[in-house]
Design a protein around this motif. Structure first.
Motif, PDB file in Angstrom:
ATOM      1  N   SER A 200      -2.889   8.852   7.643  1.00 11.39           N
ATOM      2  CA  SER A 200      -1.652   9.539   8.011  1.00 11.39           C
ATOM      3  C   SER A 200      -0.626   8.524   8.485  1.00 11.39           C
ATOM      4  CB  SER A 200      -1.908  10.534   9.146  1.00 11.39           C
ATOM      5  OG  SER A 200      -2.831  11.513   8.767  1.00 11.39           O
ATOM      6  N   VAL A 201       0.636   8.958   8.504  1.00 11.21           N
ATOM      7  CA  VAL A 201       1.706   8.154   9.080  1.00 11.21           C
ATOM      8  C   VAL A 201       2.328   8.972  10.198  1.00 11.21           C
ATOM      9  CG1 VAL A 201       3.954   7.089   8.675  1.00 11.21           C
ATOM     10  CG2 VAL A 201       2.180   6.921   6.930  1.00 11.21           C
ATOM     11  N   ARG A 202       2.336   8.398  11.404  1.00 17.63           N
ATOM     12  CA  ARG A 202       2.930   9.074  12.554  1.00 17.63           C
ATOM     13  C   ARG A 202       4.352   8.555  12.731  1.00 17.63           C
ATOM     14  NH1 ARG A 202      -0.535   8.078  16.939  1.00 17.63           N
ATOM     15  NH2 ARG A 202       0.510   6.080  17.114  1.00 17.63           N
TER      16      ARG A 202
ATOM     17  N   PRO B  25       0.528  13.720   6.516  1.00 20.29           N
ATOM     18  CA  PRO B  25      -0.900  13.665   6.206  1.00 20.29           C
ATOM     19  C   PRO B  25      -1.189  12.702   5.046  1.00 20.29           C
ATOM     20  CG  PRO B  25      -0.083  15.932   6.260  1.00 20.29           C
ATOM     21  CD  PRO B  25       1.102  15.038   6.305  1.00 20.29           C
ATOM     22  N   PRO B  26      -2.435  12.267   4.923  1.00 19.98           N
ATOM     23  CA  PRO B  26      -2.794  11.380   3.809  1.00 19.98           C
ATOM     24  C   PRO B  26      -2.417  12.035   2.477  1.00 19.98           C
ATOM     25  CG  PRO B  26      -4.624  11.606   5.338  1.00 19.98           C
ATOM     26  CD  PRO B  26      -3.576  12.580   5.777  1.00 19.98           C
ATOM     27  N   GLY B  27      -1.862  11.232   1.599  1.00 16.45           N
ATOM     28  CA  GLY B  27      -1.504  11.715   0.269  1.00 16.45           C
ATOM     29  C   GLY B  27      -0.169  12.426   0.206  1.00 16.45           C
ATOM     30  N   SER B  28       0.545  12.556   1.309  1.00 14.25           N
ATOM     31  CA  SER B  28       1.855  13.210   1.290  1.00 14.25           C
ATOM     32  C   SER B  28       2.929  12.190   1.653  1.00 14.25           C
ATOM     33  CB  SER B  28       1.884  14.378   2.281  1.00 14.25           C
ATOM     34  OG  SER B  28       1.867  13.884   3.605  1.00 14.25           O
TER      35      SER B  28
ATOM     36  N   GLY C 136       5.193  10.606  -0.245  1.00 15.89           N
ATOM     37  CA  GLY C 136       5.221   9.432  -1.123  1.00 15.89           C
ATOM     38  C   GLY C 136       6.531   8.666  -1.071  1.00 15.89           C
ATOM     39  N   PHE C 137       7.658   9.388  -1.049  1.00 12.79           N
ATOM     40  CA  PHE C 137       8.952   8.708  -1.015  1.00 12.79           C
ATOM     41  C   PHE C 137       9.138   7.987   0.315  1.00 12.79           C
ATOM     42  CE2 PHE C 137      13.548   8.805  -0.001  1.00 12.79           C
ATOM     43  CZ  PHE C 137      13.960   7.885  -0.950  1.00 12.79           C
ATOM     44  N   VAL C 138       8.826   8.649   1.408  1.00 14.11           N
ATOM     45  CA  VAL C 138       8.956   8.039   2.735  1.00 14.11           C
ATOM     46  C   VAL C 138       8.087   6.786   2.801  1.00 14.11           C
ATOM     47  CG1 VAL C 138       8.522   8.350   5.201  1.00 14.11           C
ATOM     48  CG2 VAL C 138       9.508  10.227   3.863  1.00 14.11           C
ATOM     49  N   ARG C 139       6.856   6.904   2.347  1.00 10.10           N
ATOM     50  CA  ARG C 139       5.945   5.751   2.366  1.00 10.10           C
ATOM     51  C   ARG C 139       6.476   4.609   1.499  1.00 10.10           C
ATOM     52  NH1 ARG C 139       0.451   7.326   4.005  1.00 10.10           N
ATOM     53  NH2 ARG C 139       0.470   9.554   4.466  1.00 10.10           N
ATOM     54  N   GLY C 140       7.044   4.945   0.346  1.00 11.63           N
ATOM     55  CA  GLY C 140       7.585   3.921  -0.542  1.00 11.63           C
ATOM     56  C   GLY C 140       8.764   3.186   0.073  1.00 11.63           C
ATOM     57  N   VAL C 141       9.670   3.929   0.701  1.00 12.19           N
ATOM     58  CA  VAL C 141      10.818   3.306   1.361  1.00 12.19           C
ATOM     59  C   VAL C 141      10.339   2.379   2.474  1.00 12.19           C
ATOM     60  CG1 VAL C 141      12.811   3.774   2.842  1.00 12.19           C
ATOM     61  CG2 VAL C 141      12.464   5.117   0.773  1.00 12.19           C
TER      62      VAL C 141
END
Length: 152
Positions: free
Chosen positions: A62-64, A78-81, A83-88
């Motif tokens: 997860s990312v808090r 949650p894990p796997g959600s 994607g755009f935020v994680r990519g940025v």
């Protein structure tokens, strides 16, 4: 007829023309960048709201997302959600790592008076305008700003 190409050299005039076209294109691009002639720039707008955020990877994937001011949890991806935020964030964190900057400095999420939304890295000065990435990706960050402005 033979299957091999003729031994004629490539036309010299065509090579000179191609080189001239490449040189002109490079000079025009450099001139535009240096003089701002032909450059497109968004008009400046004033910020309506902003929040400094920190993003932390959790052991479960997860990312808090927390508010930098008071460490209040704004959102948990949650894990796997997300994607755009994680990519940025991956791109911004990579830039920090290349510059030898640690994760301490927060990111600033800003809504501008004209409706734009941007994410800025306070450590590097990099700013990403989010609306060109489409409404769903824009909304992923807009929800964080709305969530931060709600009282607990």
């Amino acid at each position: 007829m033979s299957d091999h190409f003729s031994d004629k050299p490539f036309p010299r005039l065509a090579l000179i023309g191609a080189a001239a076209l490449i040189a002109f294109t490079m000079l025009a691009a450099a001139g535009s960048r240096l003089t701002a002639i032909g450059a497109t720039e968004l008009p400046s707008a004033e910020p309506v709201s902003s929040v400094d955020l920190r993003f932390a990877d959790l052991p479960d994937g997860s990312v808090r997302v927390t508010a930098a001011a008071d460490a209040r949890v704004v959102e948990v991806l949650p894990p796997g959600s997300g994607g755009f935020v994680r990519g940025v964030l991956r791109g911004l964190n990579r830039d920090r790592k290349l510059r030898g900057i640690g994760p301490e400095a927060p990111y600033r999420l800003t809504r501008w008076r004209d409706g734009r939304l941007s994410l800025s890295d306070s450590a590097t000065g990099t700013r990403i305008d989010l609306e060109p990435f489409g409404p769903d990706n824009f909304e992923a960050f807009a929800a964080m700003l709305r969530s931060e402005s709600r009282p607990n």
